[in-house]
Design a protein around this motif. Sequence first.
Motif, PDB file in Angstrom:
ATOM      1  N   GLY A  20      66.446 -76.514 -10.662  1.00 59.59           N
ATOM      2  CA  GLY A  20      67.484 -75.501 -10.470  1.00 59.59           C
ATOM      3  C   GLY A  20      68.788 -76.058  -9.922  1.00 59.59           C
ATOM      4  N   PHE A  21      68.775 -77.333  -9.550  1.00 59.46           N
ATOM      5  CA  PHE A  21      69.989 -77.940  -8.997  1.00 59.46           C
ATOM      6  C   PHE A  21      70.544 -78.994  -9.953  1.00 59.46           C
ATOM      7  CE2 PHE A  21      67.460 -76.699  -5.240  1.00 59.46           C
ATOM      8  CZ  PHE A  21      68.347 -75.779  -4.691  1.00 59.46           C
ATOM      9  N   SER A  22      71.842 -79.172  -9.891  1.00 55.50           N
ATOM     10  CA  SER A  22      72.456 -80.196 -10.732  1.00 55.50           C
ATOM     11  C   SER A  22      73.238 -81.217  -9.908  1.00 55.50           C
ATOM     12  CB  SER A  22      73.394 -79.544 -11.760  1.00 55.50           C
ATOM     13  OG  SER A  22      74.380 -78.779 -11.097  1.00 55.50           O
ATOM     14  N   ARG A  23      73.228 -81.065  -8.585  1.00 58.64           N
ATOM     15  CA  ARG A  23      73.999 -81.997  -7.738  1.00 58.64           C
ATOM     16  C   ARG A  23      73.302 -82.146  -6.390  1.00 58.64           C
ATOM     17  NH1 ARG A  23      78.987 -84.329  -7.333  1.00 58.64           N
ATOM     18  NH2 ARG A  23      79.561 -83.561  -9.404  1.00 58.64           N
ATOM     19  N   LEU A  24      73.350 -83.345  -5.848  1.00 60.10           N
ATOM     20  CA  LEU A  24      72.812 -83.622  -4.513  1.00 60.10           C
ATOM     21  C   LEU A  24      73.965 -83.868  -3.547  1.00 60.10           C
ATOM     22  CD1 LEU A  24      70.524 -84.390  -2.493  1.00 60.10           C
ATOM     23  CD2 LEU A  24      70.685 -86.721  -3.375  1.00 60.10           C
ATOM     24  N   TYR A  25      73.954 -83.125  -2.432  1.00 60.17           N
ATOM     25  CA  TYR A  25      74.863 -83.397  -1.315  1.00 60.17           C
ATOM     26  C   TYR A  25      74.079 -84.176  -0.271  1.00 60.17           C
ATOM     27  CZ  TYR A  25      78.911 -80.418  -2.428  1.00 60.17           C
ATOM     28  OH  TYR A  25      80.044 -79.879  -2.974  1.00 60.17           O
ATOM     29  N   PHE A  26      74.639 -85.290   0.155  1.00 59.05           N
ATOM     30  CA  PHE A  26      73.942 -86.146   1.112  1.00 59.05           C
ATOM     31  C   PHE A  26      74.959 -86.798   2.041  1.00 59.05           C
ATOM     32  CE2 PHE A  26      72.542 -90.452   2.290  1.00 59.05           C
ATOM     33  CZ  PHE A  26      71.401 -90.131   3.004  1.00 59.05           C
ATOM     34  N   GLY A  27      74.576 -86.925   3.319  1.00 61.40           N
ATOM     35  CA  GLY A  27      75.468 -87.574   4.270  1.00 61.40           C
ATOM     36  C   GLY A  27      75.509 -86.808   5.571  1.00 61.40           C
ATOM     37  N   ALA A  28      76.645 -86.801   6.213  1.00 61.01           N
ATOM     38  CA  ALA A  28      76.787 -86.144   7.512  1.00 61.01           C
ATOM     39  C   ALA A  28      78.169 -85.517   7.606  1.00 61.01           C
ATOM     40  CB  ALA A  28      76.599 -87.160   8.626  1.00 61.01           C
ATOM     41  N   GLU A  29      78.208 -84.300   8.138  1.00 65.72           N
ATOM     42  CA  GLU A  29      79.492 -83.607   8.293  1.00 65.72           C
ATOM     43  C   GLU A  29      80.030 -83.648   9.720  1.00 65.72           C
ATOM     44  OE1 GLU A  29      77.754 -79.851   6.619  1.00 65.72           O
ATOM     45  OE2 GLU A  29      79.795 -79.649   5.853  1.00 65.72           O
ATOM     46  N   PHE A  30      79.124 -83.860  10.696  1.00 61.79           N
ATOM     47  CA  PHE A  30      79.529 -83.576  12.066  1.00 61.79           C
ATOM     48  C   PHE A  30      79.533 -84.782  13.011  1.00 61.79           C
ATOM     49  CE2 PHE A  30      77.737 -79.744  10.189  1.00 61.79           C
ATOM     50  CZ  PHE A  30      78.795 -78.864  10.371  1.00 61.79           C
ATOM     51  N   CYS A  31      78.934 -85.880  12.595  1.00 59.91           N
ATOM     52  CA  CYS A  31      78.793 -86.977  13.563  1.00 59.91           C
ATOM     53  C   CYS A  31      78.896 -88.329  12.869  1.00 59.91           C
ATOM     54  CB  CYS A  31      77.452 -86.862  14.266  1.00 59.91           C
ATOM     55  SG  CYS A  31      77.178 -88.179  15.458  1.00 59.91           S
ATOM     56  N   GLU A  32      79.759 -89.178  13.388  1.00 61.37           N
ATOM     57  CA  GLU A  32      79.941 -90.488  12.749  1.00 61.37           C
ATOM     58  C   GLU A  32      78.732 -91.402  12.940  1.00 61.37           C
ATOM     59  OE1 GLU A  32      83.633 -91.825  14.353  1.00 61.37           O
ATOM     60  OE2 GLU A  32      82.754 -92.674  16.161  1.00 61.37           O
ATOM     61  N   ASN A  33      77.883 -91.072  13.910  1.00 64.70           N
ATOM     62  CA  ASN A  33      76.664 -91.889  14.075  1.00 64.70           C
ATOM     63  C   ASN A  33      75.648 -91.614  12.976  1.00 64.70           C
ATOM     64  OD1 ASN A  33      77.600 -93.104  16.452  1.00 64.70           O
ATOM     65  ND2 ASN A  33      77.030 -91.293  17.611  1.00 64.70           N
ATOM     66  N   LYS A  34      75.881 -90.582  12.205  1.00 63.02           N
ATOM     67  CA  LYS A  34      74.946 -90.262  11.121  1.00 63.02           C
ATOM     68  C   LYS A  34      75.540 -90.572   9.740  1.00 63.02           C
ATOM     69  CE  LYS A  34      73.898 -86.145  12.897  1.00 63.02           C
ATOM     70  NZ  LYS A  34      73.221 -84.869  13.171  1.00 63.02           N
ATOM     71  N   ILE A  35      76.640 -91.318   9.730  1.00 65.83           N
ATOM     72  CA  ILE A  35      77.166 -91.773   8.440  1.00 65.83           C
ATOM     73  C   ILE A  35      76.136 -92.704   7.826  1.00 65.83           C
ATOM     74  CG2 ILE A  35      78.943 -93.171   7.307  1.00 65.83           C
ATOM     75  CD1 ILE A  35      80.886 -92.252   9.540  1.00 65.83           C
ATOM     76  N   PRO A  36      75.666 -92.410   6.628  1.00 65.73           N
ATOM     77  CA  PRO A  36      74.667 -93.305   6.038  1.00 65.73           C
ATOM     78  C   PRO A  36      75.288 -94.670   5.748  1.00 65.73           C
ATOM     79  CG  PRO A  36      75.372 -91.649   4.450  1.00 65.73           C
ATOM     80  CD  PRO A  36      76.002 -91.291   5.757  1.00 65.73           C
ATOM     81  N   GLY A  37      74.487 -95.697   5.913  1.00 70.67           N
ATOM     82  CA  GLY A  37      74.971 -97.042   5.625  1.00 70.67           C
ATOM     83  C   GLY A  37      75.074 -97.279   4.128  1.00 70.67           C
ATOM     84  N   VAL A  38      75.541 -98.455   3.784  1.00 73.53           N
ATOM     85  CA  VAL A  38      75.731 -98.794   2.372  1.00 73.53           C
ATOM     86  C   VAL A  38      74.407 -98.703   1.600  1.00 73.53           C
ATOM     87  CG1 VAL A  38      76.299-100.699   0.806  1.00 73.53           C
ATOM     88  CG2 VAL A  38      77.757-100.235   2.792  1.00 73.53           C
ATOM     89  N   GLU A  39      73.349 -99.274   2.188  1.00 72.76           N
ATOM     90  CA  GLU A  39      72.059 -99.275   1.489  1.00 72.76           C
ATOM     91  C   GLU A  39      71.477 -97.871   1.396  1.00 72.76           C
ATOM     92  OE1 GLU A  39      69.400-102.136   3.154  1.00 72.76           O
ATOM     93  OE2 GLU A  39      70.773-103.812   2.804  1.00 72.76           O
TER      94      GLU A  39
END
Lengths: 264, 312
Positions: A20-39
């Motif tokens: 039912g979905f066509s797009r994935l949202y992933f990452g962090a909106e509120f905290c820079e400590n939760k920015i996903p790394g490159v890998e």
Amino acid sequence: MVMERAIYLTEIPGEFDSAGFSRLYFGAEFCENKIPGVEETAAAILTAADSGLDFSLLTPYVTDRGLTLLRDVFVSLPADRSIEVVCNDYGTLLLLRQERPDIAPVLGRLLSGQKRGFGISSRQADAGPALAETWRASTFDSPILRKYLKDKGVGRVELDNLPQGGTSDFTDSGLAASLYAPFGYVTTTRYCPFAFQDGRWLNIAGECGRACRQGMIEETGDIFNRPVWAAGNAQFYENQDIPSDEELTSQGFDRIVFESSIPV
Amino acid sequence: MKILAPVDHVEEIETLAEAGADEFYGGFLPAEWNTAYADVGSLNKRTFADAQFSTTDELAAGVEAAHTLSRPFFLTLNNNFYSPAQLPLVLREIERAVQFKIDALIVADPGLILEIKKRRYPIELHISILAGVMNSAAARFYGDLGAARVVLDRSLTTAEAARIIAAEPEMDFESFLMYGKCPNVEGLCSFFHDDNPEHIWPCGYPCDLEPTTEASPASAAHAAWSTKPRGNACGLCGYYTLETAGLSAVKIAGRGRRTEDKTRAVRAVAALRDVSLTGAGPAAMAEVARQSHAELFNADCDPYSCYFPAED
């Protein structure tokens, strides 16, 4: 107009139901400590591709330390027209345009200026029509700002599903619009309650170890008599009264971002 | 570093100038605006009359009083956004500000900033804390829109502020140093300020809620905000680092507070500045700051009321 449905995840599970979905949202909106790394970001993009989903990278408001982290991630993103970056900080927008002009920037809901929260529920009935209208509007209603954003390559803006209803209309604006559901954010702090230790907030120095993902605080609230959750360094309400596709389309929205849980 | 003080009526300008204030800022709610939006829909994030110049004449007198003392006056128009319906009224206020020779507007709405830029009003733009600037690229974003000065977010450490100042040497920066520390990122907080006594002050709201989950260290840390005297927040200990970094001005919060409170805060910062002028080092400055805090508030330093709790 077909309503696009995106699924919002803050961590990528081994398997998830993408039906039912066509797009994935992933990452962090509120905290820079939760920015996903490159890998971590590369793995999420791969997961999205394996599930037949386009990919949107969520980014938070940041200090200069966060800009450095994001620069590495932005540079690593594959050249793929289906990839977007959601910017919740005008500095991040500038950085993205500088480092990756080929990637589509989206302005996130933290920049929408929408009014959520205390007092609106109790004041709405006796507020005059002009004030009540303001409580349903957003930063993105400004025609001159819309033009500016388009000139900067922004093609999409994102908003929360307000308990009091939203009136922002993007029909014929040249901007696409997304609505987040069912959780709206109320506020955010750098004084994260989950990272407070010995009189210091460890998250400010990036030393919290993402402790916020261990739990959340539910509170009785007054946002239209809904509970409020303190999750990590942000607070959220839930609004299951989601406008129909027809209603959203009539206001120029073409995407719903479904949060599978409170995004902590 | 200059000291920027809040003013709500003309009578307090001379007192604050004598205490050491170099610049002034204030707000005004015109009658036409009040009719449509009332005080809770304020155009400058303060929802009570005590935090506003009461009439056009008084605002003009305030500006003139500041100029007579060779000090600039900045007008606060810092809502996150103004709707298209509100814009004509806001632009009228800006035209009035230009007519009164107000020196700068403190603004946060990117749409309004673009409107001002389009009209080429002869007035300086200062970016409010309500814009939530936390990094050098965001400062550059607003600099590209014509801003001369940026008010940095309250939650930045002095080291984070210093990095931004160093990265953008063409811009002026300002930081809050006294009073009114909000736990939330003000530029990203969606509460509207509502001072009705029957309601909880909205900045206190997130922590005044009743936890329904089991008590935990996190819920205790969260709830503590509502029990600490945040109105008396203090950042005097950060003065040395901010001055060394090249900060242009320190700002006293407190529109709507008593003149006596504002004066005490200005005097405390001015005294620290005097010590700095003697060439005092960081240790000596920190000691003076701690003594000053104790005298001002009759209390020990506390992380919930400290502007720079992440630092030594």
